[in-house]
Design a protein around this motif. Structure first.
Motif, PDB file in Angstrom:
ATOM      1  N   TYR A  76       0.853  -1.182   0.000  1.00 33.17           N
ATOM      2  CA  TYR A  76       0.000   0.000   0.000  1.00 33.17           C
ATOM      3  C   TYR A  76       0.897   1.243   0.000  1.00 33.17           C
ATOM      4  CZ  TYR A  76      -4.173  -2.788   0.754  1.00 33.17           C
ATOM      5  OH  TYR A  76      -5.203  -3.678   0.592  1.00 33.17           O
ATOM      6  N   PRO A  77       0.463   2.313  -0.640  1.00 32.78           N
ATOM      7  CA  PRO A  77       1.323   3.494  -0.836  1.00 32.78           C
ATOM      8  C   PRO A  77       1.916   4.073   0.441  1.00 32.78           C
ATOM      9  CG  PRO A  77      -0.654   3.664  -2.181  1.00 32.78           C
ATOM     10  CD  PRO A  77      -0.856   2.483  -1.281  1.00 32.78           C
ATOM     11  N   ASP A  78       1.172   3.977   1.556  1.00 32.85           N
ATOM     12  CA  ASP A  78       1.653   4.578   2.798  1.00 32.85           C
ATOM     13  C   ASP A  78       2.345   3.592   3.726  1.00 32.85           C
ATOM     14  OD1 ASP A  78      -0.633   3.178   3.295  1.00 32.85           O
ATOM     15  OD2 ASP A  78      -1.665   4.760   4.420  1.00 32.85           O
ATOM     16  N   ALA A  79       2.507   2.340   3.284  1.00 31.69           N
ATOM     17  CA  ALA A  79       3.076   1.315   4.167  1.00 31.69           C
ATOM     18  C   ALA A  79       4.543   1.592   4.504  1.00 31.69           C
ATOM     19  CB  ALA A  79       2.927  -0.064   3.540  1.00 31.69           C
ATOM     20  N   ASP A  80       5.338   1.886   3.484  1.00 30.51           N
ATOM     21  CA  ASP A  80       6.766   2.073   3.704  1.00 30.51           C
ATOM     22  C   ASP A  80       7.045   3.233   4.661  1.00 30.51           C
ATOM     23  OD1 ASP A  80       9.609   1.301   2.643  1.00 30.51           O
ATOM     24  OD2 ASP A  80       9.540   3.483   2.555  1.00 30.51           O
ATOM     25  N   THR A  81       6.448   4.377   4.393  1.00 29.47           N
ATOM     26  CA  THR A  81       6.664   5.549   5.246  1.00 29.47           C
ATOM     27  C   THR A  81       6.188   5.303   6.672  1.00 29.47           C
ATOM     28  OG1 THR A  81       6.408   7.038   3.353  1.00 29.47           O
ATOM     29  CG2 THR A  81       6.142   7.996   5.544  1.00 29.47           C
ATOM     30  N   THR A  82       5.041   4.639   6.798  1.00 29.37           N
ATOM     31  CA  THR A  82       4.489   4.359   8.127  1.00 29.37           C
ATOM     32  C   THR A  82       5.432   3.490   8.945  1.00 29.37           C
ATOM     33  OG1 THR A  82       2.216   4.528   7.308  1.00 29.37           O
ATOM     34  CG2 THR A  82       2.562   3.311   9.362  1.00 29.37           C
ATOM     35  N   LEU A  99       8.976  -8.909   2.771  1.00 30.89           N
ATOM     36  CA  LEU A  99       9.724  -7.908   3.543  1.00 30.89           C
ATOM     37  C   LEU A  99      11.043  -7.562   2.854  1.00 30.89           C
ATOM     38  CD1 LEU A  99       9.215  -9.124   7.230  1.00 30.89           C
ATOM     39  CD2 LEU A  99       7.859  -7.483   5.917  1.00 30.89           C
ATOM     40  N   ASP A 100      11.721  -8.585   2.341  1.00 35.00           N
ATOM     41  CA  ASP A 100      12.995  -8.344   1.644  1.00 35.00           C
ATOM     42  C   ASP A 100      12.775  -7.519   0.384  1.00 35.00           C
ATOM     43  OD1 ASP A 100      14.374  -9.748   3.546  1.00 35.00           O
ATOM     44  OD2 ASP A 100      14.506 -11.600   2.386  1.00 35.00           O
ATOM     45  N   HIS A 101      11.719  -7.847  -0.346  1.00 35.69           N
ATOM     46  CA  HIS A 101      11.427  -7.135  -1.599  1.00 35.69           C
ATOM     47  C   HIS A 101      11.150  -5.656  -1.342  1.00 35.69           C
ATOM     48  CE1 HIS A 101       8.793  -5.712  -4.926  1.00 35.69           C
ATOM     49  NE2 HIS A 101       9.639  -6.402  -5.668  1.00 35.69           N
ATOM     50  N   GLU A 102      10.448  -5.369  -0.244  1.00 31.67           N
ATOM     51  CA  GLU A 102      10.083  -3.988   0.077  1.00 31.67           C
ATOM     52  C   GLU A 102      11.183  -3.261   0.857  1.00 31.67           C
ATOM     53  OE1 GLU A 102       7.551  -2.565  -1.192  1.00 31.67           O
ATOM     54  OE2 GLU A 102       6.657  -4.386  -2.041  1.00 31.67           O
ATOM     55  N   GLY A 103      12.193  -4.005   1.312  1.00 39.92           N
ATOM     56  CA  GLY A 103      13.247  -3.384   2.110  1.00 39.92           C
ATOM     57  C   GLY A 103      12.825  -3.070   3.525  1.00 39.92           C
ATOM     58  N   TRP A 104      11.835  -3.826   4.031  1.00 40.93           N
ATOM     59  CA  TRP A 104      11.351  -3.601   5.392  1.00 40.93           C
ATOM     60  C   TRP A 104      12.171  -4.475   6.340  1.00 40.93           C
ATOM     61  CZ3 TRP A 104       5.606  -4.281   3.581  1.00 40.93           C
ATOM     62  CH2 TRP A 104       5.218  -3.123   2.890  1.00 40.93           C
ATOM     63  N   ASP A 105      13.284  -3.943   6.802  1.00 38.57           N
ATOM     64  CA  ASP A 105      14.216  -4.722   7.612  1.00 38.57           C
ATOM     65  C   ASP A 105      14.111  -4.426   9.106  1.00 38.57           C
ATOM     66  OD1 ASP A 105      15.214  -2.176   7.591  1.00 38.57           O
ATOM     67  OD2 ASP A 105      17.156  -2.688   6.703  1.00 38.57           O
ATOM     68  N   ALA A 106      13.090  -3.676   9.502  1.00 37.45           N
ATOM     69  CA  ALA A 106      12.968  -3.296  10.911  1.00 37.45           C
ATOM     70  C   ALA A 106      12.191  -4.316  11.743  1.00 37.45           C
ATOM     71  CB  ALA A 106      12.295  -1.927  11.028  1.00 37.45           C
ATOM     72  N   PHE A 107      11.630  -5.340  11.090  1.00 40.48           N
ATOM     73  CA  PHE A 107      10.859  -6.331  11.838  1.00 40.48           C
ATOM     74  C   PHE A 107      11.798  -7.256  12.602  1.00 40.48           C
ATOM     75  CE2 PHE A 107       7.659  -4.907   8.888  1.00 40.48           C
ATOM     76  CZ  PHE A 107       6.484  -4.980   9.628  1.00 40.48           C
ATOM     77  N   THR A 108      11.643  -7.286  13.915  1.00 37.81           N
ATOM     78  CA  THR A 108      12.510  -8.123  14.753  1.00 37.81           C
ATOM     79  C   THR A 108      11.949  -9.529  14.910  1.00 37.81           C
ATOM     80  OG1 THR A 108      11.397  -7.345  16.763  1.00 37.81           O
ATOM     81  CG2 THR A 108      13.355  -6.142  16.040  1.00 37.81           C
TER      82      THR A 108
END
Length: 214
Positions: free
Chosen positions: A82-88, A114-123
């Motif tokens: 979703y467009p606001d997912a990354d910024t959020t 997560l890897d595709h989107e670069g969301w690496d903050a998930f612990t």
């Protein structure tokens, strides 16, 4: 913060298509499947198959088939953020939120997204399989990984389904934010949501206000 994946952070046509592939194998017609999915938004695959009339054993096998098909379809029709997912997510992480993911999809699929989107903050990334599926088992798994026995008292859950809200309420999560993707916020409130928003970006201000109040 415990996030759902599909229809919360990303949208994927592959989910319904995977349900249809499996339903067809069990001779369930598409109209019946659609009515069931529309009537049980965000429910676990196992619950959907039970609602379609499969026994517990057959529903478990169907769920395993569903997860395998979903993984295959994702190579053809990958989920779209979703467009606001990354910024959020980045704003929440920057302000010190510990991000966790709890999804009905497999762990492998979740990690690929997560890897595709670069969301690496998930612990913590918890997917579903035969040993541990989304629901009570995920909360138990998180509890095993944290020394704080009352961790749910400081948690926030974010999801698009009534199931996400019910789970949070049952486990003592005080802030339960529903993302209204269907235009029916009352369903989420009835399931235990403390807040319902129409855009993921609104989560940031809610969490900020809670932190200030604390």
């Amino acid at each position: 913060m415990i996030f759902d994946l599909d229809d919360t952070l990303v949208h994927s046509d592959a989910v319904r298509e995977a349900f249809w592939v499996v339903a067809r194998a069990y001779e369930i017609d598409r109209a019946r499947l659609t009515r069931t999915l529309d009537g049980l938004p965000g429910r676990l695959a196992w619950e959907v198959f039970v609602a379609l009339g499969l026994s517990n054993t057959r529903a478990k096998a169907a769920t395993k088939h569903f997860l395998a098909v979903l993984d295959e379809l994702n190579t053809v029709a990958p989920p779209v953020a979703y467009p606001d997912a990354d910024t959020t997510l980045r704003e929440l992480a920057a302000h010190g939120a510990q991000l966790m993911l709890s999804t009905g999809s497999s762990t492998e699929r979740a990690k690929r997204v997560l890897d595709h989107e670069g969301w690496d903050a998930f612990t913590v990334v918890l997917g579903s399989d035969g040993q541990c599926s989304k629901g009570d088992a995920h909360y138990d798994r998180i509890a095993q990984q944290t020394p704080d026995r009352e961790w749910t008292h400081h948690a926030v859950t974010v999801g698009d389904s009534p199931q996400d809200m019910r789970l949070g309420a049952e486990h003592g999560v005080p802030v339960r934010i529903g993302i209204d993707r269907d235009g029916n916020p009352q369903t989420l409130f009835a399931a235990g949501a403390t807040h319902v928003v129409s855009a993921l970006a609104e989560v940031v201000s809610i969490v900020a206000s809670i932190q200030i109040a604390a």
